[in-house]
Design a protein around this motif. Structure first.
Motif, PDB file in Angstrom:
ATOM      1  N   ASN A  58       0.826  -1.207   0.000  1.00 53.34           N
ATOM      2  CA  ASN A  58       0.000   0.000   0.000  1.00 53.34           C
ATOM      3  C   ASN A  58       0.861   1.257   0.000  1.00 53.34           C
ATOM      4  OD1 ASN A  58      -2.621  -1.227   0.057  1.00 53.34           O
ATOM      5  ND2 ASN A  58      -2.265  -1.772   2.179  1.00 53.34           N
ATOM      6  N   ASP A  59       2.014   1.192   0.647  1.00 51.07           N
ATOM      7  CA  ASP A  59       2.940   2.330   0.625  1.00 51.07           C
ATOM      8  C   ASP A  59       3.463   2.571  -0.789  1.00 51.07           C
ATOM      9  OD1 ASP A  59       3.870   2.707   3.819  1.00 51.07           O
ATOM     10  OD2 ASP A  59       3.260   0.677   3.275  1.00 51.07           O
ATOM     11  N   LEU A  60       3.801   1.491  -1.484  1.00 49.09           N
ATOM     12  CA  LEU A  60       4.410   1.624  -2.811  1.00 49.09           C
ATOM     13  C   LEU A  60       3.441   2.139  -3.857  1.00 49.09           C
ATOM     14  CD1 LEU A  60       6.510  -1.667  -2.762  1.00 49.09           C
ATOM     15  CD2 LEU A  60       7.384   0.668  -2.563  1.00 49.09           C
ATOM     16  N   LEU A  61       2.141   2.079  -3.570  1.00 47.13           N
ATOM     17  CA  LEU A  61       1.159   2.661  -4.480  1.00 47.13           C
ATOM     18  C   LEU A  61       1.185   4.181  -4.432  1.00 47.13           C
ATOM     19  CD1 LEU A  61      -1.923   0.329  -3.854  1.00 47.13           C
ATOM     20  CD2 LEU A  61      -0.548   0.454  -5.945  1.00 47.13           C
ATOM     21  N   ARG A  62       1.818   4.734  -3.416  1.00 45.97           N
ATOM     22  CA  ARG A  62       1.847   6.183  -3.229  1.00 45.97           C
ATOM     23  C   ARG A  62       3.143   6.761  -3.786  1.00 45.97           C
ATOM     24  NH1 ARG A  62      -1.449   3.875   0.204  1.00 45.97           N
ATOM     25  NH2 ARG A  62      -3.045   5.065   1.325  1.00 45.97           N
TER      26      ARG A  62
ATOM     27  N   ASP B 287      10.844 -18.205  13.459  1.00 47.92           N
ATOM     28  CA  ASP B 287      11.112 -18.178  12.026  1.00 47.92           C
ATOM     29  C   ASP B 287      10.201 -17.147  11.378  1.00 47.92           C
ATOM     30  OD1 ASP B 287      13.155 -20.136  11.664  1.00 47.92           O
ATOM     31  OD2 ASP B 287      11.668 -21.701  12.027  1.00 47.92           O
ATOM     32  N   VAL B 288      10.707 -16.506  10.318  1.00 43.37           N
ATOM     33  CA  VAL B 288       9.981 -15.417   9.657  1.00 43.37           C
ATOM     34  C   VAL B 288       9.908 -15.695   8.160  1.00 43.37           C
ATOM     35  CG1 VAL B 288       9.967 -12.937   9.135  1.00 43.37           C
ATOM     36  CG2 VAL B 288      10.702 -13.742  11.390  1.00 43.37           C
ATOM     37  N   VAL B 289       8.737 -15.432   7.589  1.00 40.62           N
ATOM     38  CA  VAL B 289       8.532 -15.548   6.145  1.00 40.62           C
ATOM     39  C   VAL B 289       8.196 -14.170   5.588  1.00 40.62           C
ATOM     40  CG1 VAL B 289       7.300 -16.726   4.290  1.00 40.62           C
ATOM     41  CG2 VAL B 289       7.562 -17.854   6.511  1.00 40.62           C
ATOM     42  N   LEU B 290       8.924 -13.767   4.547  1.00 38.91           N
ATOM     43  CA  LEU B 290       8.669 -12.515   3.843  1.00 38.91           C
ATOM     44  C   LEU B 290       8.145 -12.812   2.439  1.00 38.91           C
ATOM     45  CD1 LEU B 290      11.915 -10.534   4.790  1.00 38.91           C
ATOM     46  CD2 LEU B 290       9.683 -10.443   5.908  1.00 38.91           C
ATOM     47  N   PHE B 291       7.539 -11.812   1.820  1.00 39.04           N
ATOM     48  CA  PHE B 291       6.943 -11.967   0.497  1.00 39.04           C
ATOM     49  C   PHE B 291       7.365 -10.812  -0.395  1.00 39.04           C
ATOM     50  CE2 PHE B 291       4.423 -14.160   3.514  1.00 39.04           C
ATOM     51  CZ  PHE B 291       3.874 -15.256   2.871  1.00 39.04           C
ATOM     52  N   THR B 292       7.987 -11.123  -1.523  1.00 35.85           N
ATOM     53  CA  THR B 292       8.236 -10.045  -2.483  1.00 35.85           C
ATOM     54  C   THR B 292       6.917  -9.646  -3.131  1.00 35.85           C
ATOM     55  OG1 THR B 292       8.553 -11.416  -4.464  1.00 35.85           O
ATOM     56  CG2 THR B 292      10.466 -11.089  -3.016  1.00 35.85           C
ATOM     57  N   GLY B 293       6.899  -8.478  -3.745  1.00 33.10           N
ATOM     58  CA  GLY B 293       5.725  -8.055  -4.482  1.00 33.10           C
ATOM     59  C   GLY B 293       5.611  -8.785  -5.804  1.00 33.10           C
ATOM     60  N   VAL B 294       4.392  -8.866  -6.318  1.00 31.40           N
ATOM     61  CA  VAL B 294       4.131  -9.452  -7.633  1.00 31.40           C
ATOM     62  C   VAL B 294       4.547  -8.453  -8.704  1.00 31.40           C
ATOM     63  CG1 VAL B 294       2.318 -10.334  -9.153  1.00 31.40           C
ATOM     64  CG2 VAL B 294       2.220 -10.786  -6.698  1.00 31.40           C
ATOM     65  N   ASP B 295       5.048  -8.950  -9.819  1.00 35.16           N
ATOM     66  CA  ASP B 295       5.388  -8.079 -10.946  1.00 35.16           C
ATOM     67  C   ASP B 295       4.106  -7.468 -11.517  1.00 35.16           C
ATOM     68  OD1 ASP B 295       6.288  -6.832 -13.222  1.00 35.16           O
ATOM     69  OD2 ASP B 295       7.319  -8.581 -14.038  1.00 35.16           O
ATOM     70  N   PRO B 296       3.934  -6.136 -11.452  1.00 34.99           N
ATOM     71  CA  PRO B 296       2.688  -5.509 -11.909  1.00 34.99           C
ATOM     72  C   PRO B 296       2.706  -5.101 -13.377  1.00 34.99           C
ATOM     73  CG  PRO B 296       4.026  -3.868 -10.830  1.00 34.99           C
ATOM     74  CD  PRO B 296       4.837  -5.162 -10.819  1.00 34.99           C
TER      75      PRO B 296
ATOM     76  N   ARG C  62       9.573   0.818  -8.214  1.00 41.01           N
ATOM     77  CA  ARG C  62       9.628   0.853  -6.751  1.00 41.01           C
ATOM     78  C   ARG C  62       9.482  -0.541  -6.167  1.00 41.01           C
ATOM     79  NH1 ARG C  62       6.309   5.336  -7.746  1.00 41.01           N
ATOM     80  NH2 ARG C  62       4.391   4.396  -6.956  1.00 41.01           N
ATOM     81  N   VAL C  63       8.557  -1.335  -6.746  1.00 42.36           N
ATOM     82  CA  VAL C  63       8.349  -2.700  -6.256  1.00 42.36           C
ATOM     83  C   VAL C  63       9.619  -3.521  -6.431  1.00 42.36           C
ATOM     84  CG1 VAL C  63       7.049  -4.834  -6.582  1.00 42.36           C
ATOM     85  CG2 VAL C  63       5.860  -2.639  -6.650  1.00 42.36           C
ATOM     86  N   ALA C  64      10.272  -3.387  -7.600  1.00 39.45           N
ATOM     87  CA  ALA C  64      11.483  -4.164  -7.866  1.00 39.45           C
ATOM     88  C   ALA C  64      12.595  -3.811  -6.882  1.00 39.45           C
ATOM     89  CB  ALA C  64      11.945  -3.932  -9.304  1.00 39.45           C
ATOM     90  N   VAL C  65      12.752  -2.527  -6.579  1.00 34.30           N
ATOM     91  CA  VAL C  65      13.788  -2.111  -5.627  1.00 34.30           C
ATOM     92  C   VAL C  65      13.473  -2.640  -4.237  1.00 34.30           C
ATOM     93  CG1 VAL C  65      14.837  -0.115  -4.485  1.00 34.30           C
ATOM     94  CG2 VAL C  65      14.446  -0.075  -6.957  1.00 34.30           C
ATOM     95  N   PHE C  66      12.211  -2.525  -3.818  1.00 32.53           N
ATOM     96  CA  PHE C  66      11.832  -3.029  -2.495  1.00 32.53           C
ATOM     97  C   PHE C  66      12.031  -4.540  -2.415  1.00 32.53           C
ATOM     98  CE2 PHE C  66       8.376  -3.881   0.790  1.00 32.53           C
ATOM     99  CZ  PHE C  66       9.146  -3.426   1.853  1.00 32.53           C
TER     100      PHE C  66
END
Length: 262
Positions: free
Chosen positions: A82-86, A111-120, A132-136
């Motif tokens: 939601n931040d990256l939409l701004r 243990d921690v699981v992270l999720f990259t963003g989907v390619d939009p 921005r998504v790719a950099v994050f």
């Protein structure tokens, strides 16, 4: 490894919006993955603290302390979309906050699981955030490597670029999308014999004419994009009146024994 205390924190993606649950509400990939984990561990408890519309700051400030109080041995953390939409979002600051959150969780032994963003790339509007998504995403991969976390690399999941993996609003996943993400999470965790998120392969969709695409995009913009922009202009969020659907660690119930992902 068997986990017995799973807590999910995040926004609408983790809440499960787009994947209706029997009897009302939302199911989603986190519920589906929890059901598979519960089938393997006696005394399994699951909490989902995610709330739609949340920015990463509120996820960390509100949900992270609540998650830590539940003493989990597994936590999924997804936020920042939601931040990256701004426009103007500071990706480095976003990553620094995520890194601190993961460090806090890993410091407890969870243990921690992270999720990259989907390619939009296929979205007529959201593709503007692709850089921005790719950099994050690169920052998230670095955080996972540094902190010893697991990563679900949604960017590389080609099936998530198919609109059949998405709800009509094009912002939230469909049941099929949630199913595949649940399987991808279990794969990242090394859970055996749950199925393959790549299956079944999806046949190519018929090619739409330029006019048909324009008509579809226009209808989508009126039905979903315009209300979203309206909320932003009013300083409102879809989650303003929403609370966490599973705020305490609890068993999933008898229905957790059913085949959860098929």
């Amino acid at each position: 490894m068997l986990w017995t205390r799973y807590v999910a924190i995040g926004d609408s993606f983790t809440e499960g919006v787009g994947d209706p649950a029997p009897g009302g509400g939302w199911r989603g990939w986190a519920d589906r993955a929890a059901e598979a984990l519960a089938a393997r561990a006696a005394g399994f408890g699951y909490a989902n603290l995610a709330v739609r519309g949340r920015l990463l700051g509120r996820i960390i400030d509100e949900q992270l302390p609540a998650a830590l109080e539940l003493r989990p041995d597994l936590v999924s953390v997804s936020g920042g979309g939601n931040d990256l939409l701004r426009p103007g979002t500071d990706v480095d600051e976003l990553a620094a906050r995520m890194d601190a959150a993961v460090a806090a969780l890993r410091g407890t032994g969870a243990d921690v699981v992270l999720f990259t963003g989907v390619d939009p790339a296929g979205s007529p509007v959201i593709r503007r955030t692709r850089g921005r998504v790719a950099v994050f995403n690169e920052q998230l991969r670095a955080i996972a490597a540094r902190r010893g976390a697991f990563v679900v690399d949604q960017w590389s999941m080609d099936v998530l670029r198919d609109w059949r993996a998405w709800a009509e609003d094009r912002l939230h996943m469909s049941p099929e999308g949630h199913r595949r993400v649940a399987l991808a999470m279990l794969e990242a965790l090394g859970v055996p014999d749950v199925g393959d998120w790549r299956e079944p392969p999806l046949e190519p969709l018929p090619e739409l004419s330029r006019g048909a695409r324009l008509l579809s995009d226009t209808r989508w913009a009126r039905a979903y994009l315009a209300p979203w922009i309206g909320r932003r202009l009013r300083g409102r969020s879809s989650g303003d009146l929403v609370t966490a659907k599973r705020p305490v660690l609890a068993p999933l119930g008898e229905d957790a024994s059913r085949s959860p992902l098929l």
